[in-house]
Design a protein around this motif. Structure first.
Motif, mmCIF file in Angstrom:
data_model
loop_
_atom_site.group_PDB
_atom_site.id
_atom_site.type_symbol
_atom_site.label_atom_id
_atom_site.label_comp_id
_atom_site.label_asym_id
_atom_site.label_seq_id
_atom_site.Cartn_x
_atom_site.Cartn_y
_atom_site.Cartn_z
ATOM 1 N N GLY A 1 10.438 0.398 8.646
ATOM 2 C CA GLY A 1 10.064 -0.970 8.256
ATOM 3 C C GLY A 1 11.112 -1.622 7.369
ATOM 4 N N GLN A 2 11.626 -0.894 6.383
ATOM 5 C CA GLN A 2 12.664 -1.440 5.506
ATOM 6 C C GLN A 2 13.953 -1.706 6.290
ATOM 7 N N PHE A 3 14.282 -0.829 7.205
ATOM 8 C CA PHE A 3 15.472 -1.032 8.034
ATOM 9 C C PHE A 3 15.322 -2.299 8.872
ATOM 10 N N GLY A 4 14.147 -2.497 9.446
ATOM 11 C CA GLY A 4 13.903 -3.682 10.272
ATOM 12 C C GLY A 4 13.901 -4.968 9.479
ATOM 13 N N THR A 5 13.308 -4.971 8.293
ATOM 14 C CA THR A 5 13.276 -6.197 7.491
ATOM 15 C C THR A 5 14.647 -6.537 6.927
ATOM 16 N N GLY A 6 15.537 -5.582 6.840
ATOM 17 C CA GLY A 6 16.890 -5.854 6.352
ATOM 18 C C GLY A 6 17.702 -6.695 7.318
ATOM 19 N N PHE A 7 17.301 -6.817 8.565
ATOM 20 C CA PHE A 7 18.037 -7.608 9.547
ATOM 21 C C PHE A 7 17.833 -9.107 9.388
ATOM 22 N N TYR B 1 -2.607 16.943 7.939
ATOM 23 C CA TYR B 1 -2.833 16.765 6.501
ATOM 24 C C TYR B 1 -2.444 18.031 5.729
ATOM 25 N N LEU B 2 -2.895 19.185 6.221
ATOM 26 C CA LEU B 2 -2.659 20.437 5.514
ATOM 27 C C LEU B 2 -1.174 20.815 5.485
ATOM 28 N N THR B 3 -0.407 20.452 6.491
ATOM 29 C CA THR B 3 1.021 20.787 6.515
ATOM 30 C C THR B 3 1.896 19.740 5.837
ATOM 31 N N GLY B 4 1.338 18.592 5.501
ATOM 32 C CA GLY B 4 2.119 17.536 4.864
ATOM 33 C C GLY B 4 2.807 16.621 5.864
ATOM 34 N N ALA B 5 2.477 16.747 7.133
ATOM 35 C CA ALA B 5 3.107 15.935 8.162
ATOM 36 C C ALA B 5 2.707 14.468 8.041
ATOM 37 N N ILE B 6 1.505 14.191 7.533
ATOM 38 C CA ILE B 6 1.066 12.801 7.389
ATOM 39 C C ILE B 6 1.982 12.074 6.413
ATOM 40 N N GLU B 7 2.308 12.725 5.296
ATOM 41 C CA GLU B 7 3.202 12.101 4.305
ATOM 42 C C GLU B 7 4.589 11.869 4.907
ATOM 43 N N ILE C 1 8.619 8.035 7.103
ATOM 44 C CA ILE C 1 9.437 7.588 8.235
ATOM 45 C C ILE C 1 9.073 6.157 8.606
ATOM 46 N N GLY C 2 7.799 5.849 8.649
ATOM 47 C CA GLY C 2 7.357 4.490 8.964
ATOM 48 C C GLY C 2 7.838 3.476 7.948
ATOM 49 N N VAL C 3 7.782 3.827 6.653
ATOM 50 C CA VAL C 3 8.261 2.926 5.599
ATOM 51 C C VAL C 3 9.763 2.697 5.754
ATOM 52 N N ALA C 4 10.524 3.759 6.045
ATOM 53 C CA ALA C 4 11.980 3.627 6.198
ATOM 54 C C ALA C 4 12.325 2.738 7.388
ATOM 55 N N MET D 1 0.847 -1.166 0.000
ATOM 56 C CA MET D 1 0.000 0.000 0.000
ATOM 57 C C MET D 1 0.895 1.233 0.000
ATOM 58 N N SER D 2 0.626 2.166 -0.854
ATOM 59 C CA SER D 2 1.426 3.377 -0.939
ATOM 60 C C SER D 2 0.662 4.546 -0.333
ATOM 61 N N TYR D 3 1.378 5.629 -0.160
ATOM 62 C CA TYR D 3 0.797 6.825 0.454
ATOM 63 C C TYR D 3 -0.353 7.368 -0.381
ATOM 64 N N SER D 4 -0.196 7.342 -1.696
ATOM 65 C CA SER D 4 -1.203 7.949 -2.568
ATOM 66 C C SER D 4 -2.467 7.099 -2.708
ATOM 67 N N SER D 5 -2.427 5.857 -2.282
ATOM 68 C CA SER D 5 -3.612 5.002 -2.419
ATOM 69 C C SER D 5 -4.633 5.220 -1.302
ATOM 70 N N ILE D 6 -4.310 6.026 -0.317
ATOM 71 C CA ILE D 6 -5.219 6.285 0.805
ATOM 72 C C ILE D 6 -5.784 7.696 0.641
ATOM 73 N N ALA D 7 -7.075 7.845 0.864
ATOM 74 C CA ALA D 7 -7.727 9.161 0.794
ATOM 75 C C ALA D 7 -7.510 9.859 2.136
ATOM 76 N N TRP D 8 -6.454 10.634 2.234
ATOM 77 C CA TRP D 8 -6.056 11.243 3.497
ATOM 78 C C TRP D 8 -6.970 12.395 3.911
ATOM 79 N N LEU D 9 -7.453 13.192 2.964
ATOM 80 C CA LEU D 9 -8.284 14.340 3.327
ATOM 81 C C LEU D 9 -9.571 13.908 4.028
ATOM 82 N N PRO D 10 -10.353 12.961 3.453
ATOM 83 C CA PRO D 10 -11.563 12.548 4.180
ATOM 84 C C PRO D 10 -11.256 11.904 5.530
ATOM 85 N N LEU D 11 -10.148 11.169 5.612
ATOM 86 C CA LEU D 11 -9.778 10.521 6.882
ATOM 87 C C LEU D 11 -9.460 11.579 7.944
#
Length: 190
Positions: free
Chosen positions: A65-71, A49-55, A60-63, A1-11
């Protein structure tokens, strides 16, 4: 699931509206101050949402997760974890030695002060005993009519009061000397 696949404004808007409804209930139940706190927290999702902090948080969460799975299958990363653990263990061991040394020095200083206090009180006891014995000897000599020392004068009730006063006056001088000694011992940590 990517960032753009979620409707962030209604959420974000839905969470804000839900919080505002909750704040109305808090207002009716608890008062204005708690309701204002709930309103403040309710406005955070739409602000993020308006400041872009959600993105940003998503990335950060994806990074992480990738760091953890690399172990999972990387030997070098597991060795790195081991070296990190060793460094932490050494750091804690060094701190423990300093703490034990400080505690030991503190105990020695406390023992020295207790021994010093015991010696001072023992010295005071000896002085009192000597003073008491010399007074007893003086009284015994006076009852026989023999002067105890060359400088002593036969005691009468009138002269005993000044003698007691002079003894009391001499005690603070002794106490001052003892305080000076105690101060010196404390400065040296004994």
């Amino acid at each position: 699931m990517s960032y753009s696949s979620i409707a962030w404004l209604p959420l974000a808007a839905g969470l804000t509206v839900l919080g505002l409804v909750l704040s109305y209930a808090v207002l009716r139940r608890s008062g204005v101050r708690p309701a204002l706190r709930v309103v403040a927290v309710s406005l955070l999702p739409i602000a993020a949402y308006l400041t872009g902090a959600i993105e940003m948080f998503w990335k950060i969460g994806v990074a992480i997760g990738q760091f953890g799975t690399g172990f999972a299958f990387s030997t070098t990363k597991w060795v790195g974890i081991g070296v990190t653990g060793l460094a932490i263990a050494l750091f804690l061991a060094a701190g423990g030695r300093e703490a034990r040394r400080a505690a030991r020095d503190k105990r020695k200083a406390a023992r020295g002060r207790q021994d010093g206090d015991a010696e001072v009180s023992a010295a005071d006891g000896r002085r009192g005993a000597l003073a008491g014995s010399s007074t007893a000897a003086t009284r015994e000599a006076e009852t026989r009519g023999v002067p105890a020392t060359r400088a002593s004068v036969p005691a009468t009730r009138k002269t005993e009061a000044p003698a007691k006063a002079s003894r009391k006056a001499a005690q603070p001088a002794d106490d001052d000397d003892l305080k000076d000694i105690e101060d010196i011992l404390r400065k040296r940590g004994i």
